[in-house]
Enzyme design. Structure first.
Site, mmCIF file in Angstrom:
data_model
loop_
_atom_site.group_PDB
_atom_site.id
_atom_site.type_symbol
_atom_site.label_atom_id
_atom_site.label_comp_id
_atom_site.label_asym_id
_atom_site.label_seq_id
_atom_site.Cartn_x
_atom_site.Cartn_y
_atom_site.Cartn_z
ATOM 1 N N CYS A 81 -44.951 35.078 -49.176
ATOM 2 C CA CYS A 81 -46.265 35.553 -49.617
ATOM 3 C C CYS A 81 -46.191 37.012 -50.085
ATOM 4 O O CYS A 81 -45.595 37.274 -51.123
ATOM 5 C CB CYS A 81 -47.308 35.317 -48.522
ATOM 6 N N HIS A 185 -46.501 30.281 -46.084
ATOM 7 C CA HIS A 185 -46.122 30.903 -44.805
ATOM 8 C C HIS A 185 -45.442 29.891 -43.883
ATOM 9 O O HIS A 185 -46.093 29.343 -42.992
ATOM 10 C CB HIS A 185 -47.371 31.424 -44.095
ATOM 11 N N GLU A 187 -43.685 30.400 -41.437
ATOM 12 C CA GLU A 187 -43.617 30.897 -40.048
ATOM 13 C C GLU A 187 -44.839 30.503 -39.226
ATOM 14 O O GLU A 187 -44.813 30.649 -38.009
ATOM 15 C CB GLU A 187 -43.437 32.424 -40.045
HETATM 16 N N1 GLN Z 1 -52.600 38.809 -51.155
HETATM 17 C C1 GLN Z 1 -51.552 39.464 -50.427
HETATM 18 C C2 GLN Z 1 -50.826 40.493 -51.289
HETATM 19 O O1 GLN Z 1 -51.125 40.673 -52.400
HETATM 20 C C3 GLN Z 1 -50.557 38.474 -49.880
HETATM 21 C C4 GLN Z 1 -51.209 37.623 -48.837
HETATM 22 C C5 GLN Z 1 -50.280 37.188 -47.752
HETATM 23 O O2 GLN Z 1 -49.178 37.688 -47.600
HETATM 24 N N2 GLN Z 1 -50.777 36.283 -46.942
HETATM 25 O O3 GLN Z 1 -49.936 41.124 -50.840
#
Ligand code: GLN
Length: 212
Positions: A81, A185, A187
């Site tokens: 992410c 994610h 994890e």
């Molecule tokens: N929207 C977040 C970002 O731009 C990422 C979101 C996340 O890691 N759950 O970093």
């Protein structure tokens, strides 16, 4: 290196869950907040969180350049992410002052799914991971809009109403050499297969995926 030592960048975000998942996958996991801790690890997880904050904190903790150096030298890394955003060489919808390591030639759009829905879960197939589909949890997730040379697409997700310009679905998992990145994610679910795949990458035993 039967039990590799894998660091989790611990400035911000989803650190504890990654450490637990790495241990479940057969690695020893340590938090990384200082350059000396980084020196000791065989691989690094860059967790989810907020890429703009992570970029600032990396600079405030004098860690941006040391991490970049290790990545450029080939240290295996897995970004989930916000961590995926940190590995990309081009970030869309970012803040102008946000920095990324630029080690995966790909264009990532921040908060891309958020236009329809902030968070969702779905089952996807991931190349290199056998067995049942993987339950992928997306939280204000990015997607990948361009992959450059040498980047293997490992997984995609159908994106309902917005898939018009991406008929094969949106790219949400990639590997480029020693770097792995997912929009979702792994994890936060008990399924450790993505972490097992990364631990195998650190050991050097994960097969290279086909680049298409
Ligand atoms: N929207 C977040 C970002 O731009 C990422 C979101 C996340 O890691 N759950 O970093």
């Amino acid at each position: 290196m039967t039990v590799p030592l894998i660091g989790v960048l611990a400035l911000q975000g989803d650190v504890v869950d990654h450490m637990r998942a790495l241990e479940a996958a057969g690695a020893k996991a340590v938090p990384v907040r200082r350059a000396a801790e980084l020196d000791a690890v065989d691989g690094l997880v860059i967790p989810g969180g907020e890429s703009t904050a992570m970029s600032k904190l990396l600079e405030a903790f004098d860690l941006f350049d040391p991490v970049k150096k290790r990545l450029d030298e080939g240290m295996p890394a897995f970004g989930s992410c916000a961590g995926m955003i940190m590995l990309a060489d081009e970030v869309l919808d970012g803040r102008p002052d946000q920095r990324s390591f630029g080690v995966i030639p790909m264009t990532v759009r921040r908060n891309a799914f958020g236009r329809q829905v902030d968070s969702f879960e779905t089952e996807i197939g991931i190349e290199g991971i056998s067995g049942a589909p993987f339950r992928a949890v997306f939280i204000r997730a990015p997607w990948v809009e361009r992959v450059g040379d040498g980047v293997a697409v490992l997984g995609r997700v159908e994106n309902g109403g917005d898939s018009g310009d991406a008929p094969d679905g949106r790219i949400v998992a990639v590997r480029a050499g020693a770097c792995l990145a997912t929009s979702f994610h792994p994890e936060v679910t008990p399924d450790a297969r993505v972490h097992e795949y990364f631990v195998d990458m650190v050991r050097g035993t994960a097969a290279e995926p086909a680049v298409r």
